[in-house]
Design a protein around this motif. Structure first.
Motif, short mmCIF file in Angstrom:
data_model
loop_
_atom_site.label_atom_id
_atom_site.label_comp_id
_atom_site.label_asym_id
_atom_site.label_seq_id
_atom_site.Cartn_x
_atom_site.Cartn_y
_atom_site.Cartn_z
N MET A 161 0.94 -1.07 0.03
CA MET A 161 0.11 0.10 -0.17
C MET A 161 0.78 1.37 0.17
SD MET A 161 -3.19 -0.88 -0.05
CE MET A 161 -3.71 0.75 0.15
N MET A 182 -3.53 -2.87 7.41
CA MET A 182 -2.63 -3.85 6.53
C MET A 182 -2.44 -5.12 7.05
SD MET A 182 -0.07 -1.03 5.11
CE MET A 182 0.70 -1.93 4.26
N MET A 187 -1.11 -7.55 4.09
CA MET A 187 -0.24 -6.81 3.54
C MET A 187 1.16 -6.70 4.08
SD MET A 187 -2.29 -6.13 1.03
CE MET A 187 -2.07 -4.74 -0.11
#
Length: 758
Positions: A161, A182, A187
């Motif tokens: 991101m 996240m 992520m």
């Protein structure tokens, strides 16, 4: 051969069954392999966490941080065996990076991994299995999680991101919140765009004016856009905590101290997320140049389409850059440093005597190669410090070493990632469509992110291995608040998380069911996510007698409220509880609300009572529409004028392959042969803008310079030929043009080419 085929078929069937069983589990991303068990494991204050000597103490602490919210106390962490425990196991045979195994039975939980990151991802899987209410501090006597067995590993190493904190600034508390979300969805890279023309956001002690002056600015044109939009949406209100008064001026901005950022880096690292810093150069440096004018070739700082770049022909520039990156490397331990390198206005370099001399001395043939000289020299500096360089895909234009990482964003240059891979560079896919999350979301946004293929066409299997993952980018020109950032990022990030981790695009229906189960957790985490679209909304509605407005709510807990006096709907407005009969021309504004007050998009529905448009007569028509092509830049499709550069016949509404200009206009003219009387809806998707007119009136207005969005409208048509006109513009970058129709409420579909006449 038959046995192998049977085994393969059996595996496929089992995988399908496993995914089907998992649909009622709130898991995103979907694990690679999951088998449901029988019963549950109950976590109580007496449950212990077992860790091996010397391993996973940080991950055990992360697990405790989750469980303490739901149990009110920490679990005991030990190194010896115990009954009814959660055991973390160091399994050296699990060599895939970030892989983990998770087995839950009624008597114990076993988490296995060969790395701390794998253990942490398993813990986040457990977190999603726990009641969502614990995120807001609701406590239970015990917490139950279902019995199951998971073997899991990511499809891609880079699952990123990006957040632009330069155009609008975001505080440390918001960055921590983003990191937590996240981590929830596995992520692992947060790319911070720390500098740009609008603000320098990181303290550099050797150059204090970068933040003393460069971190603050007067309100700009993007702020004006936000202030205008705030009238209809409070999410566009500029955060007052980033506004100061200095020397009689109102200034916007802020910056992170090195101490603050080091603490944030450690916070992210404990969640196995790398923070990738970007110091954008040689372009996008106005904030630095204003403070230190010697950085340009002519000591002038001006901005047209792009700002003046720093000078690559002056040794003071390299001294400045190396000093900055030396401090950056002391803050960020990441293996990767992003140097930007995009949208560089190089024209002043051509006028510089110093650059002319350097180019002659070094055998540099053109300005793109001069930029590559700067990037390659900076990469050597990075490498000397044990770091690796990342740049936007423009850096390949003048030649680049195969050791640099390329971040692809320019969708209108589809061969850029292919060229990079064939040069030996690893590539991170971040194309503007669909992975620029600052682009306005619509009903197709999540679908497009989920189905995005990170591997470009034209690569061999070996070359595809150089695509190391993907990343969504959130540019903040018109994102002035944390709530607006949440809205733009979520839930699109969940689709990207599953795309890059599980990479099974055929499981979209399963994903949407599991996404619905995620909203309660996002509510508890105070994430201001975008609510699901209300289906079937038509902006411009027509009827000949009466019409009916009814809404199928995508979430059971939603309530729909509306107004008829052109005011914005609130949860105190009239509630739409059933079907609303409309018998006169009027405007209705409606929006969905959740029980906790979250408001969805506001829909403005115009209803117009009109008669059927009569068909026209035309002799000797031919198939297709006449299309006029204009090689020019237009701000609006209503401004297409002058003599066309070429004219041709088109059997469909699409941009022909022969159209190569970076900016252009298209005008389609002719008739549409309507097969039966009816109320026809038309759905026009444009990037950038377009206006559709049928039967002499405006049917859909999707004008302006914007990303690919769909707008719609209706018209009442008699059978036969109806005048058709469509004007479309592309302002630069990737283009999209699509037109679909439906009749009397049917599903949208492509318009048959046989309908178009001229």
């Amino acid at each position: 051969m038959c046995k192998r085929f049977f085994l393969l078929s059996f595996i496929i069937v089992i995988a399908t069954i496993n995914l089907s069983r998992a649909q009622n589990l709130p898991l995103i991303p979907m694990p690679a392999h999951l088998v449901r068990g029988t019963g549950t494991f109950d976590i109580s204050p007496q449950t212990t966490i077992i860790i091996p000597h010397g391993y996973f103490s940080g991950e055990a602490d992360q697990l405790n941080q989750i469980l303490i919210k739901g149990l009110g106390r920490r679990l005991k962490v030990i190194n010896s065996r115990a009954s009814h425990s959660i055991q973390l196991v160091n399994d050296a045979s699990m060599t895939a990076p970030e892989a983990y195994g998770l087995e839950i039975t009624p008597s114990k939980v076993t988490i296995s991994a060969g790395s701390p990151a794998g253990i942490f991802h398993a813990i986040e899987t457990i977190r999603q299995l726990l009641p969502a209410e614990i995120e807001s501090g609701k406590t239970y006597k015990h917490l139950s999680i279902p019995a199951l067995k998971i073997n899991d590993a990511p499809a891609y190493a880079w699952r990123g991101m990006h957040l632009d904190v330069s155009r609008h600034f975001f505080g440390i508390s918001y960055l921590k919140k983003l990191i937590d979300v996240m981590a929830l969805y596995k992520m692992n890279k947060l790319h911070l765009h720390l500098t740009d023309d609008q603000g320098w956001r990181i303290e550099i002690k050797k150059y204090p004016k970068l933040t003393g002056e460069g971190a603050w600015r007067s309100f700009d044109i993007n702020d004006s856009v936000c202030m205008k939009r705030e009238k209809d949406n409070p999410d566009f209100k500029i955060d007052g905590s980033h506004i100061i008064h200095r020397d009689g001026k109102i200034l916007y901005g802020g910056f992170y101290t090195q101490q603050q950022m080091k603490a944030l880096v450690a916070y992210a690292a404990s969640r196995h997320i790398d923070i990738i810093p970007e110091i954008d150069m040689p372009g996008h440096m106005m904030a630095a140049i204003n403070a230190y004018p010697f950085l340009t070739c002519n000591e002038v700082n001006k901005k047209n389409d792009f700002s003046e770049p720093i000078c690559p022909c002056n040794e003071k520039t390299f001294e400045f850059a190396e000093n900055i990156f030396t401090e950056i490397m002391a803050i960020f331990p990441s293996e990767y440093i992003h140097i930007g390198g995009d949208e560089v206005e190089r024209s002043q370099w051509a006028k510089s005597p110093a650059c002319k001399a350097l180019m002659e001395r070094e055998g540099i043939k053109d300005l793109p190669a001069l930029q590559s000289y700067f990037i390659n020299r900076m990469e050597k500096f990075f490498n000397s410090k044990g770091r690796k360089l990342i740049g936007w895909d423009e850096i390949i234009e003048g030649g680049i070493s195969p050791t640099a990482k390329i971040m692809y964003w320019r969708t209108w240059v589809p061969d850029a990632p292919v060229k990079a891979v064939k040069n030996g560079n690893q590539v991170i896919m971040a194309p503007g469509e669909p992975l620029y999350f600052d682009n306005q979301p619509d009903q197709y946004s999540v679908y497009k992110v989920y189905h995005f293929n990170p591997v470009p066409k034209g690569l061999t299997a070996t070359e595809a291995g150089l695509i190391i993952g993907g990343q969504a980018c959130t540019w903040s020109e018109t994102i002035p608040s944390e709530k607006r950032a949440d809205y733009m990022i979520m839930p699109r990030m969940t689709a990207l998380a599953e795309n890059l981790w599980t990479n099974q695009p055929g499981e979209y229906d399963s994903y949407t069911q599991r996404l619905t189960l995620q909203y309660k957790r996002l509510d508890a985490l105070k994430v201001h996510y975008r609510l699901p679209d209300l289906p079937g909304m038509i902006t411009e509605n027509v009827f000949t007698d009466a019409d009916t407005l009814s809404v199928k709510k995508p979430l059971d807990a939603m309530r729909i409220f509306y107004t008829t006096d052109n005011t914005l709907p609130t949860n105190s407005s009239t509630e739409l509880k059933g079907a609303l009969v409309i018998s006169k021309s009027q405007t209705i504004k409606l929006a969905a609300f959740t029980p906790n007050g979250l408001r969805g998009d506001i829909y403005t529905l115009n209803y117009k009572k009109e008669k059927y448009a009569e068909a026209v007569t035309a002799s000797a028509t031919k198939p297709g529409l006449v299309c006029s092509y204009y090689k020019a830049f237009f701000k609006s499709s209503q401004l297409i004028t002058g003599k066309p550069d070429s004219t041709f016949t088109s059997n469909s509404i699409t941009v022909p392959e022969s159209v190569k200009a970076p900016s252009f206009g298209l005008q389609y003219r002719g008739y549409i042969d309507i097969p039966a009387d009816g109320i026809y809806s038309f759905y026009l998707t444009c990037d950038d803008g377009g206006i559709l007119k049928i039967a002499g009136g405006e049917t859909v207005n999707n004008d302006g310079l914007h990303s690919a969005i769909e707008k719609n409208g209706q018209v009442a048509l008699r059978k036969g030929l109806q005048p058709f006109a469509l004007d479309f513009i592309e302002g630069g970058g990737g283009f999209t043009l699509k037109l679909k129709y439906s009749i009397n409420g049917s599903a949208p579909q492509e318009i048959p080419s046989s309908w178009f006449k001229n």
